[in-house]
Design a protein around this motif. Structure first.
Motif, PDB file in Angstrom:
ATOM      1  N   UNK A 192      18.209  54.373  43.419  1.00 44.14           N
ATOM      2  CA  UNK A 192      17.063  55.147  42.938  1.00 44.14           C
ATOM      3  C   UNK A 192      16.202  54.270  42.045  1.00 44.14           C
ATOM      4  N   UNK A 193      14.888  54.375  42.232  1.00 43.87           N
ATOM      5  CA  UNK A 193      13.920  53.648  41.424  1.00 43.87           C
ATOM      6  C   UNK A 193      13.123  54.634  40.575  1.00 43.87           C
ATOM      7  N   UNK A 194      13.468  54.802  39.284  1.00 43.70           N
ATOM      8  CA  UNK A 194      12.622  55.629  38.424  1.00 43.70           C
ATOM      9  C   UNK A 194      11.220  55.039  38.333  1.00 43.70           C
ATOM     10  N   UNK A 195      10.230  55.881  38.574  1.00 41.04           N
ATOM     11  CA  UNK A 195       8.831  55.458  38.563  1.00 41.04           C
ATOM     12  C   UNK A 195       8.004  56.631  38.044  1.00 41.04           C
ATOM     13  N   UNK A 196       6.992  56.336  37.292  1.00 43.71           N
ATOM     14  CA  UNK A 196       6.036  57.377  36.917  1.00 43.71           C
ATOM     15  C   UNK A 196       6.698  58.527  36.141  1.00 43.71           C
ATOM     16  N   UNK A 197       7.167  58.214  34.944  1.00 43.11           N
ATOM     17  CA  UNK A 197       7.681  59.234  34.021  1.00 43.11           C
ATOM     18  C   UNK A 197       6.637  59.407  32.928  1.00 43.11           C
ATOM     19  N   UNK A 198       6.144  60.643  32.746  1.00 39.64           N
ATOM     20  CA  UNK A 198       5.031  60.857  31.823  1.00 39.64           C
ATOM     21  C   UNK A 198       5.040  62.282  31.284  1.00 39.64           C
ATOM     22  N   UNK A 199       4.693  62.422  30.005  1.00 42.91           N
ATOM     23  CA  UNK A 199       4.398  63.735  29.424  1.00 42.91           C
ATOM     24  C   UNK A 199       3.024  63.674  28.767  1.00 42.91           C
ATOM     25  N   UNK A 200       2.336  64.798  28.762  1.00 40.23           N
ATOM     26  CA  UNK A 200       0.994  64.848  28.178  1.00 40.23           C
ATOM     27  C   UNK A 200       1.067  64.789  26.659  1.00 40.23           C
ATOM     28  N   UNK A 201      -0.054  64.460  26.040  1.00 44.07           N
ATOM     29  CA  UNK A 201      -0.112  64.425  24.574  1.00 44.07           C
ATOM     30  C   UNK A 201       0.254  65.777  23.970  1.00 44.07           C
ATOM     31  N   UNK A 202      -0.027  66.839  24.683  1.00 45.47           N
ATOM     32  CA  UNK A 202       0.227  68.193  24.180  1.00 45.47           C
ATOM     33  C   UNK A 202       1.702  68.429  23.876  1.00 45.47           C
ATOM     34  N   UNK A 203       2.601  67.857  24.666  1.00 45.69           N
ATOM     35  CA  UNK A 203       4.024  68.154  24.485  1.00 45.69           C
ATOM     36  C   UNK A 203       4.832  66.941  24.038  1.00 45.69           C
ATOM     37  N   UNK A 204       4.175  65.822  23.744  1.00 48.25           N
ATOM     38  CA  UNK A 204       4.916  64.633  23.318  1.00 48.25           C
ATOM     39  C   UNK A 204       5.576  64.873  21.969  1.00 48.25           C
ATOM     40  N   UNK A 205       6.733  64.239  21.793  1.00 49.09           N
ATOM     41  CA  UNK A 205       7.463  64.379  20.535  1.00 49.09           C
ATOM     42  C   UNK A 205       8.491  65.487  20.552  1.00 49.09           C
ATOM     43  N   UNK A 206       8.588  66.207  21.659  1.00 48.86           N
ATOM     44  CA  UNK A 206       9.535  67.313  21.739  1.00 48.86           C
ATOM     45  C   UNK A 206      10.776  67.007  22.559  1.00 48.86           C
ATOM     46  N   UNK A 207      10.974  65.747  22.940  1.00 49.28           N
ATOM     47  CA  UNK A 207      12.160  65.365  23.690  1.00 49.28           C
ATOM     48  C   UNK A 207      12.102  65.681  25.173  1.00 49.28           C
ATOM     49  N   UNK A 208      10.934  66.101  25.662  1.00 45.87           N
ATOM     50  CA  UNK A 208      10.840  66.506  27.064  1.00 45.87           C
ATOM     51  C   UNK A 208      10.790  65.321  28.023  1.00 45.87           C
ATOM     52  N   UNK A 209      10.307  64.183  27.541  1.00 48.39           N
ATOM     53  CA  UNK A 209      10.297  62.965  28.352  1.00 48.39           C
ATOM     54  C   UNK A 209      11.728  62.640  28.796  1.00 48.39           C
ATOM     55  N   UNK A 210      12.657  62.634  27.846  1.00 54.17           N
ATOM     56  CA  UNK A 210      14.044  62.338  28.166  1.00 54.17           C
ATOM     57  C   UNK A 210      14.681  63.391  29.051  1.00 54.17           C
ATOM     58  N   UNK A 211      14.361  64.662  28.790  1.00 56.94           N
ATOM     59  CA  UNK A 211      14.921  65.733  29.616  1.00 56.94           C
ATOM     60  C   UNK A 211      14.459  65.609  31.060  1.00 56.94           C
ATOM     61  N   UNK A 212      13.184  65.248  31.239  1.00 55.07           N
ATOM     62  CA  UNK A 212      12.670  65.046  32.588  1.00 55.07           C
ATOM     63  C   UNK A 212      13.420  63.913  33.285  1.00 55.07           C
TER      64      UNK A 212
END
Length: 312
Positions: free
Chosen positions: A80-100
């Motif tokens: 698997x090649x992780x590519x294109x992981x992104x969260x918007x400025x609106x929800x950054x800082x809430x740990x959702x990047x890692x959860x995704x």
């Protein structure tokens, strides 16, 4: 941040919103709906993991992997090649990047049958993958520059320029070792979305028999026109050098300053003046266990520029 947050798989109808997110949040601006659908949903290996996060009824982030089969030291592995992981400025800082990200990893291991993970990360995400996601730095191939030369200008041409890649019929059992498994179906898919103004495909012949094909991309290096070796396929190990030599002659005769490629474990310095440049990319590796992670990170893989998620 709203507590109304949910995660679900990405569908084709989500791609316009994903593109808007990428453009407005410093993401991959080449991730157009057309490119997204082609890159993930049309992947000939038919394996990926695509997740989105929805906040207040709007998609605010995504994480993706595209999965490919590799042959590494005689083992066939789904990587698997992780590519294109992104969260918007609106929800950054809430740990959702890692959860995704971890949704894709869990999905790949439990549902997709993925054996290992490889990725090439940018400056912003490298530390996250190393410090939070358990990746380590893997083998980093040198970038080889093969300069045009006077002998190549007068060498006998053993190549033909292909105008339409869909007309190519080429079968071979040979695979570049320690590399992604590719056939002509894969290569036609990989370059179907490529800008025809920058793509050059050549067939290479030995004794009037076609022994391979090279896929080249026109680029500028230090202001000079060059060709980047994005991919190749050939009949046997003996023909790897023949294809690379033909790329060098083709570049010289068509007034390109050089051919740029990742250095391979095969003979790729047979012709011309060759120098190596520092590779500024980051190749990261992860297995299911620490032992697998170490094993994968120390394998000398043969990479091509077409293995990266560039849309030319």
């Amino acid at each position: 941040m709203s507590s109304e947050v949910s995660f679900s798989r990405i569908n084709p109808e989500d791609t316009p919103r994903l593109y808007d997110l990428a453009v407005s949040n410093d993401g991959n601006k080449s991730l157009t709906p057309q490119n997204f659908n082609h890159w993930y949903f049309c992947n000939p290996f038919k394996s990926n993991s695509l997740w989105k996060v929805v906040s207040d009824g709007e998609i605010e982030g995504y994480a993706t992997t595209n999965n490919f089969r590799y042959s590494i030291e005689g083992k066939e592995l789904l990587i698997a090649f992780p590519q294109n992981v992104l969260t918007s400025e609106k929800i950054r800082g809430g740990g959702l990047f890692g959860k995704l990200y971890y949704l894709t990893e869990k999905d790949n291991l439990e549902e997709k049958g993925v054996d290992m993970f490889l990725t090439s990360t940018g400056e912003m995400s490298t530390d996250i993958f190393l410090k939070k996601f358990g990746y380590v730095r893997g083998y980093l191939p040198a970038v080889l520059v093969k300069f045009a030369s006077l002998p190549a200008m007068f060498s006998r041409g053993n190549y033909s320029l292909i105008k339409d890649i869909n007309t190519i019929v080429f079968n071979t059992d040979f695979q570049i070792e320690n590399a992604r498994i590719k056939d002509m179906e894969y290569l036609k898919w990989r370059y179907a979305q490529c800008n025809k103004k920058v793509l050059r495909v050549i067939s290479v012949s030995v004794k009037n028999e076609i022994v391979g094909y090279a896929f080249l991309i026109v680029r500028k290096m230090k202001g000079l026109p060059t060709l980047m070796l994005a991919d190749m396929i050939c009949k046997s190990e003996d023909h790897v050098a023949d294809v690379i030599d033909a790329c060098h002659v083709f570049a010289t005769r068509n007034m390109f300053a050089a051919v740029i490629m990742f250095e391979l474990s095969y003979n790729c310095r047979r012709r011309g003046i060759n120098i190596t440049m520092k590779n500024h990319l980051n190749f990261l590796s992860k297995g299911k266990t620490p032992e697998e992670t170490t094993w994968l990170s120390t394998r000398k893989l043969n990479y091509f520029f077409g293995d990266l998620d560039f849309f030319w």
